[in-house]
Structure formats: C-alpha cells, structure tokens
Design an enzyme around this catalytic site. Structure first.
Site, PDB file in Angstrom:
ATOM      1  N   GLU A  54       0.831  -1.204   0.000  1.00  0.00           N
ATOM      2  CA  GLU A  54       0.000   0.000   0.000  1.00  0.00           C
ATOM      3  C   GLU A  54       0.870   1.261   0.000  1.00  0.00           C
ATOM      4  O   GLU A  54       0.613   2.208  -0.735  1.00  0.00           O
ATOM      5  CB  GLU A  54      -0.924   0.006   1.227  1.00  0.00           C
ATOM      6  CG  GLU A  54      -1.877  -1.180   1.289  1.00  0.00           C
ATOM      7  CD  GLU A  54      -1.331  -2.349   2.067  1.00  0.00           C
ATOM      8  OE1 GLU A  54      -2.133  -3.095   2.650  1.00  0.00           O
ATOM      9  OE2 GLU A  54      -0.079  -2.538   2.110  1.00  0.00           O
ATOM     10  N   ARG A 184      14.081 -22.903  -3.833  1.00  0.00           N
ATOM     11  CA  ARG A 184      15.047 -22.600  -2.776  1.00  0.00           C
ATOM     12  C   ARG A 184      15.001 -21.129  -2.383  1.00  0.00           C
ATOM     13  O   ARG A 184      15.108 -20.780  -1.206  1.00  0.00           O
ATOM     14  CB  ARG A 184      16.461 -22.944  -3.254  1.00  0.00           C
ATOM     15  CG  ARG A 184      16.790 -24.427  -3.333  1.00  0.00           C
ATOM     16  CD  ARG A 184      18.219 -24.605  -3.840  1.00  0.00           C
ATOM     17  NE  ARG A 184      18.656 -25.998  -3.804  1.00  0.00           N
ATOM     18  CZ  ARG A 184      19.885 -26.398  -4.119  1.00  0.00           C
ATOM     19  NH1 ARG A 184      20.791 -25.502  -4.507  1.00  0.00           N
ATOM     20  NH2 ARG A 184      20.208 -27.670  -4.046  1.00  0.00           N
ATOM     21  N   THR A 196      23.082 -37.659   2.299  1.00  0.00           N
ATOM     22  CA  THR A 196      23.068 -36.893   1.049  1.00  0.00           C
ATOM     23  C   THR A 196      24.229 -35.904   1.007  1.00  0.00           C
ATOM     24  O   THR A 196      24.880 -35.723  -0.021  1.00  0.00           O
ATOM     25  CB  THR A 196      21.736 -36.129   0.904  1.00  0.00           C
ATOM     26  OG1 THR A 196      20.666 -37.061   0.804  1.00  0.00           O
ATOM     27  CG2 THR A 196      21.738 -35.243  -0.333  1.00  0.00           C
TER      28      THR A 196
END
Length: 318
Positions: A54, A184, A196
């Site tokens: 705004e 991401r 991993t």
C-alpha cells in the site's frame, strides 16, 4: 468490456509475485489503485523491511480520493514491526472502496484493520479471488497460525521411485533444476540429510536465476541433519528429536520456510510422519536400478510437465 473486481485482483496477485524470494517471513502482497475504470498506480511489498504494498502504491500517486484500492491481503494493523501499519495510511488517502483477497491470518489482528477502515466510512469487499490469494503465502499462514516454520519437502525420483542412481548426479533435467532454484529462493533455510551431504556434496545455494541480481536477496541458511557431522564450514549441523519443536524453534530464529531436499531415508521419515506442508516430487520419465523410496507417496497432482518429459507433482497439506 468493463474490468471486474477479479480482473484487478488478478493484477494485484501478479504484482505480489514480484516480491518472490525477497520478503522473508513477511507475505508477498500486491496492490492496485483504480479510478474512473483506469489503473492509476500499482505497488507490491518489494523486500523484507521495505515499504508494504500500500505504501509503495501511494508513493506513486496523489490522486487517491474516491478511488478503489485492491490489495491481496488485509492492510496491516499492528505496530510491533519494521514499518508503520498500513490501515491509517489507507484511511488517510480517502479512498472510496477497499477490495481485499483475504484477511490477515494473524489470529491477534485478523479483521481489525478492516473494522477501522469500515468505521472511517470506506466500503469494504472481501474474498475476491480468495483461493488464489491464499496460494501466494501458505508459509505465512502457517507461521501465524502455528508459530512454526513451513516445510517444503522435495524429492527427485524416477517413475519407479528410485531416488539414488549409482554414478549419476542428477535424476531430472535442466528445466527442473531451474525451478528448484526458484523454490530454494523462497525459503530462508535449505536442509539435507547427512548421507546426502556426504554423498553428493551439495552447495545448497540459489544459483542461475535473475533474482540473484537483486541487492535485497539473501542466500538461505544451509542445514545438514546429522548426529555425527559437527564442524561444517559454511553449513550448520543440526539434530532433531522432535520435529514440531524443531520447527517452532527454527521459526523463532527467523526461518519462516524450510526447504528440505531429501534422500531415501529422510524422505521416508518425513512422509510417513507427515512432516511437510508441501511435498514436491520431481519425476523423471524413466525407470532405473538404485535406491528406492521405501514408503507410499500420498496422492499427487501434476502442476507442470517439462519438455524432456519430467513432471512436477505436488501434494499440499497447507
């Protein structure tokens, strides 16, 4: 043909998306000012700590009296934040009508801004394209209602749910990986499991998209879930005993959204315990030998098919 409330709200939604990856724990919000059936100004929340939609809009025009203001979310009411509340500003500009897509999901303030605006004699219309507007900021809604980080879980797999293929770094193609970097970018932290991390040596950074050129963009924190890894340069080793408490603690640290790129073991744990709000499955159009996901996936919906046959499937619990 005369434009409708929905047309102008759709424009406000598009404006809101210009803040992707830049508003952190604040919502993306867009605004459009219409007078005599013409758009005279637009605005959006450009970055965390910067002017709200705004204020951005009103900085571009003084021709506000009698106009109709379209905002994707109810103008903010509370004062305990970086910028002034928008409700008094909306009243000050003497608009005739306010059209909002959704109320502020903060339980302590929802509807209060609209009450003040109505009391000032301004007509208020609510719920225009509400479903589409709610889809802009699912993390913010979770943050406000549950005081925890939103979880976006992503896995990459073949058609037979193989998540790890020996001697192959990536399962899906370049188009999917580009979208992954946009995913991401919308989160304040990225997490992988220790296995991993040891196997793939991921960078866990946002790369290759134009958002990096924006001075207000900040790379997400990089988290590795591990009980054995301790000293990780540039990464943070974390342990989780209780996911709900971990997510609440993470939110207190300013992480509104956590993006988890999971291998087979971590994905199994999170899926079976429903520790996700969004589950994105990036699926390649082939089968392969390797390590498979040893659990059943929830019902998924296809939201995109790529030129090489890859698919983006999603399940939302938000």
């Amino acid at each position: 043909m005369q434009a409708t409330h929905e047309d102008y709200m759709a424009l406000a939604i598009n404006n809101a998306k210009m803040g992707w990856g830049l508003t952190k724990t604040n919502p993306m919000v867009g605004a459009v000012l219409v007078k005599d059936e013409k758009v005279i100004a637009t605005g959006f929340h450009q970055y965390f700590g910067g002017p709200h939609a705004e204020a951005d809009l009103f900085s571009k025009t003084e021709d506000t009296e009698g106009a109709t203001l379209y905002v994707t979310m109810e103008p903010c009411f509370h004062t305990n934040k970086k910028t002034p509340p928008c409700t008094p500003l909306v009243i000050e500009k003497k608009i005739a009508k306010l059209v909002v897509g959704m109320r502020d999901p903060n339980p302590e303030t929802t509807g209060k801004g609209l009450e003040q605006i109505k009391a000032a004699g301004i007509e208020v219309i609510e719920g225009v394209l509400e479903k589409e507007v709610q889809g802009l900021n699912p993390a913010f809604t979770i943050n406000m209602n549950e005081q925890r980080s939103f979880v976006h879980l992503k896995i990459a797999q073949t058609q037979d749910q193989t998540l790890v293929i020996p001697e192959r770094q990536w399962i899906t193609g370049d188009e999917v990986r580009r979208d992954v970097h946009w995913m991401r970018a919308q989160c304040q932290a990225i997490m992988v499991g220790g296995e991993t991390f040891r196997t793939d040596s991921p960078e866990l950074t946002v790369r290759g998209i134009h958002l990096l050129e924006n001075e207000h963009f900040e790379q997400p924190r990089r988290l590795v879930l591990s009980r054995t890894l301790k000293e990780l340069e540039g990464f943070e080793a974390v342990q989780v005993n209780d996911w709900n408490q971990f997510l609440k603690d993470l939110y207190k640290e300013g992480i509104g959204s956590l993006y988890i790129e999971a291998g087979p073991n971590l994905a199994k744990e999170l899926i079976e315990n429903k520790v996700y709000d969004y589950l994105s499955v990036m699926e390649a159009p082939f089968k392969a030998e390797g390590i498979r996901l040893d659990t059943e996936l929830p019902e998924l919906s296809e939201i995109r098919k790529y030129s090489n046959g890859d698919r983006w499937l999603i399940c939302s619990q938000a």
